[in-house]
Design a protein around this motif. Structure first.
Motif, short mmCIF file in Angstrom:
data_model
loop_
_atom_site.label_atom_id
_atom_site.label_comp_id
_atom_site.label_asym_id
_atom_site.label_seq_id
_atom_site.Cartn_x
_atom_site.Cartn_y
_atom_site.Cartn_z
N SER A 1 -4.62 18.45 -3.42
CA SER A 1 -5.64 18.30 -2.58
C SER A 1 -5.74 16.81 -2.15
N ASP A 2 -6.45 16.43 -0.96
CA ASP A 2 -6.80 15.23 -0.60
C ASP A 2 -7.62 14.46 -1.68
N ALA A 3 -8.54 15.12 -2.27
CA ALA A 3 -9.45 14.75 -3.29
C ALA A 3 -8.65 14.45 -4.37
N GLU A 4 -7.93 15.01 -4.84
CA GLU A 4 -7.15 14.66 -6.16
C GLU A 4 -6.20 13.34 -5.76
N VAL A 5 -5.53 13.27 -4.63
CA VAL A 5 -5.10 12.06 -4.18
C VAL A 5 -5.73 10.77 -4.31
N ASN A 6 -6.99 11.14 -3.57
CA ASN A 6 -7.86 9.83 -3.52
C ASN A 6 -8.50 9.34 -4.79
N ALA A 7 -8.91 10.37 -5.53
CA ALA A 7 -9.09 10.16 -6.78
C ALA A 7 -8.10 9.25 -7.78
N ARG A 8 -7.00 9.67 -7.61
CA ARG A 8 -5.84 9.00 -8.25
C ARG A 8 -5.69 7.71 -7.80
N LEU A 9 -5.88 7.38 -6.34
CA LEU A 9 -5.94 6.24 -6.20
C LEU A 9 -6.84 5.09 -6.62
N GLN A 10 -7.83 5.57 -6.79
CA GLN A 10 -9.18 4.65 -7.62
C GLN A 10 -8.40 4.30 -9.13
N GLN A 11 -7.68 5.40 -9.44
CA GLN A 11 -7.35 5.18 -11.02
C GLN A 11 -5.96 3.97 -10.84
N PHE A 12 -5.36 3.97 -9.88
CA PHE A 12 -4.33 2.88 -9.44
C PHE A 12 -5.22 1.64 -9.35
N ASN B 1 0.80 -1.18 0.03
CA ASN B 1 0.01 -0.07 0.00
C ASN B 1 0.89 1.17 0.14
N ALA B 2 1.95 1.05 0.73
CA ALA B 2 2.79 2.25 0.86
C ALA B 2 3.37 2.57 -0.50
N ILE B 3 3.81 1.70 -1.16
CA ILE B 3 4.32 1.85 -2.46
C ILE B 3 3.36 2.25 -3.51
N ILE B 4 2.04 1.87 -3.36
CA ILE B 4 1.04 2.33 -4.25
C ILE B 4 0.89 3.90 -4.08
N TYR B 5 0.95 4.24 -2.63
CA TYR B 5 0.79 5.62 -2.12
C TYR B 5 2.12 6.54 -2.71
N GLY B 6 3.11 5.92 -2.59
CA GLY B 6 4.47 6.88 -3.19
C GLY B 6 4.39 7.02 -4.61
N SER B 7 3.78 6.02 -5.35
CA SER B 7 3.78 6.06 -6.99
C SER B 7 2.62 7.07 -7.02
N ASN B 8 1.58 7.07 -6.34
CA ASN B 8 0.56 8.09 -6.53
C ASN B 8 0.85 9.32 -6.57
N LEU B 9 1.80 9.67 -5.35
CA LEU B 9 2.15 11.05 -5.01
C LEU B 9 3.35 11.30 -6.39
N ALA B 10 4.14 10.43 -6.38
CA ALA B 10 5.20 10.81 -7.47
C ALA B 10 4.49 11.29 -8.98
N SER B 11 3.35 10.53 -9.37
CA SER B 11 2.56 10.79 -10.43
C SER B 11 2.20 12.41 -10.56
N PHE B 12 1.94 12.92 -9.25
CA PHE B 12 1.61 14.35 -9.33
C PHE B 12 2.89 15.16 -9.67
N CYS B 13 3.78 14.92 -8.99
CA CYS B 13 5.00 15.52 -8.83
C CYS B 13 5.62 15.99 -10.18
N VAL B 14 5.70 14.96 -11.18
CA VAL B 14 6.12 15.27 -12.45
C VAL B 14 5.38 16.07 -13.38
N GLU B 15 4.08 16.41 -12.78
CA GLU B 15 3.35 17.16 -13.61
C GLU B 15 3.48 18.80 -13.91
#
Lengths: 309, 309
Positions: free
Chosen positions: B286-297, B261-275
């Motif tokens: 925002s938390d909403a953005e992070v949560n929406a992207r977790l659903q994408q993962f 789970n931690a790795i998915i979370y890290g990948s999730n945040l990294a996917s924003f970083c590069v934008e």
């Protein structure tokens, strides 16, 4: 039982990897696709061409696995297609040492009457006109047509390739080829452009880095199983395509959700293919081994995250 | 609330990508790790060093996110570490244009008293002796120590690197570095050798190809989210590590299942970083953005295959 029609080369390969080399052995996209598809409860046939030099025992290997070979033409006095290649140390790239088209040069595919109503058609990597000719012979519109191709046809027969791409439901292509075909570096953008060329589903193969599947905005990713040792990558892409098309033919479900399963199945079979030279591993593969590895794919990818806040 | 202690650079970056270039902007591994970790309910502190030229507003950005900066030494008359790099067109490789160590050359990390009992310690990429010095100052054995490092230290400080690797629970490293450190091409074999050096968990980062985590025979794979456009990869690896360590600190669970789970979370945040360039996207997330992207993962990786026979 559902029918799967396969067109692809049935051929000789001579392979050199860092782990050793082979003499002329059984190879060809049609062979690998057929062997992969034989893991499913489907009635499959291969359309191909070989020379008189092609051993009966190789044909028997296919019929032993209930693959209909009535569509494999044997050309009297002809020689079978031969490919020879040498893999680099990282196994991700290779040099072609020799290509002898032989009987493939004048190949006119003939679809067996009994397969003109096949449910799924798997067009293995061949000249786009050969792939088109197979589709032209179908008397009932297939539920799903899967196309595999490569950069060679983009370089040499792009208009004909674009014509066949228009007519298929699924295209499988590697990452560099997807970039070449679309002119886009981002695979997300590449897939969008390839969608616009016709295929509803775009499957991008990334070798040891897995495969991506796109259906519009929907994306699915299947990893390659991390292996201690890759012995010979020959046929991995064809095995992947054979597993994918065989699974869909068996399950009679061409939704994106089921394509995900098909891709995992294709990745699973491909992970076996690379463990030995040529077709050796695919010819000695048990259901128990396949099922055990499916469990590995599950634990490799499945997680159960909760939303944070 | 659990405590997360971070050591890493807080610095200036000047970045050039095919999409544009920046002047000196906020950067550094410690910064990216801290910003990623600030997405979790943890009490975090950064141990680092900056020069007198470092803007108060940058430090304020960290304190605004409840990051304790009492361990960031400000050297009077000193200049802050500066890195400048230019990415190639594919964004997978870059040239370093300039590196000015400045105050980093004599950095002696001092762990704030209140964090000598931190639950999780995240050792960002720095000289192995600096990383060791931080561990030496801990008064309570941390529940988890995560180490990030790079090929530079393998080339220049291998004995010291091996000493700190022995002392950590998780190592994060990229694929080429894993091969260099282990002398093994296969990442499965590389991970096994690195396990034997000390870490219970080996996390191998593959950039756009995702990340693999190993715990003995257990393997997990997290894809990178396929993006239309990667704007600037700077900080993605540190953001990944910050997400990983922040998630584990929050959840108080250092099992392999939770590492997934931690790795998915890290990948999730990294996917924003590069934008966006630098830290810009991480500062506006925002938390909403992070949560929406977790659903994408989830939809990217989850499937529901049935065994075949």
């Amino acid at each position: 039982m559902n029918k799967l029609l396969i067109v692809g080369t049935v051929a000789f390969d001579a392979i050199e990897t860092p782990f050793g080399k082979t003499d002329k052995i059984l190879g060809g996209a049609g062979t690998y696709i057929g062997l992969a598809a034989s893991n499913f409860d489907v009635k499959s046939a291969i359309v191909s061409v070989v020379g008189e030099d092609f051993p009966q025992e190789y044909l028997d290997l296919l019929t032993d696995r209930n693959i209909d070979i009535s569509g494999i033409e044997v050309v009297k006095g002809g020689k079978t297609f031969f490919w020879s290649g040498k893999y680099h140390n990282d196994l991700n790239s290779r040099d072609t040492l020799d290509t002898q088209l032989n009987v493939l040069a004048d190949f006119k595919p003939v679809v067996p009457t009994d397969f003109k109503d096949a449910d799924v058609v798997m067009l293995g990597n061949l000249h786009p006109l050969v792939q088109s000719s197979v589709l032209d012979q179908m008397e009932v519109k297939p539920k799903l047509v899967v196309l595999d191709t490569m950069n060679f046809w983009m370089d040499c027969a792009l208009p004909e390739l674009m014509d066949i791409i228009k007519r298929v439901d699924v295209i499988t292509i590697n990452d560099e080829e997807a970039r070449q075909l679309s002119g886009e570096y981002s695979l997300v953008n590449a897939a969008a452009k390839i969608h616009a060329m016709g295929p509803k589903f775009v499957v991008i193969k990334k070798g040891e880095h897995g495969a991506l599947a796109f259906e519009g905005e929907n994306v699915f990713f299947a990893p390659a199983l991390p292996l201690k040792e890759v012995f010979d990558p020959t046929g991995a892409g064809d095995t992947f395509a054979g597993g994918l098309s065989g699974f869909i033919a068996q399950s009679e479900n061409a939704s994106f959700e089921n394509l995900k399963n098909a891709i995992i199945y294709g990745s699973n079979l491909a992970s076996f293919c690379v463990e030995k030279f040529g077709t050796e591993r695919m010819l000695n593969l048990s259901d128990a081994e396949v099922n055990a590895r499916l469990q590995q794919f599950k634990s490799l990818t499945q997680f159960d995250i909760e939303l944070n806040k």
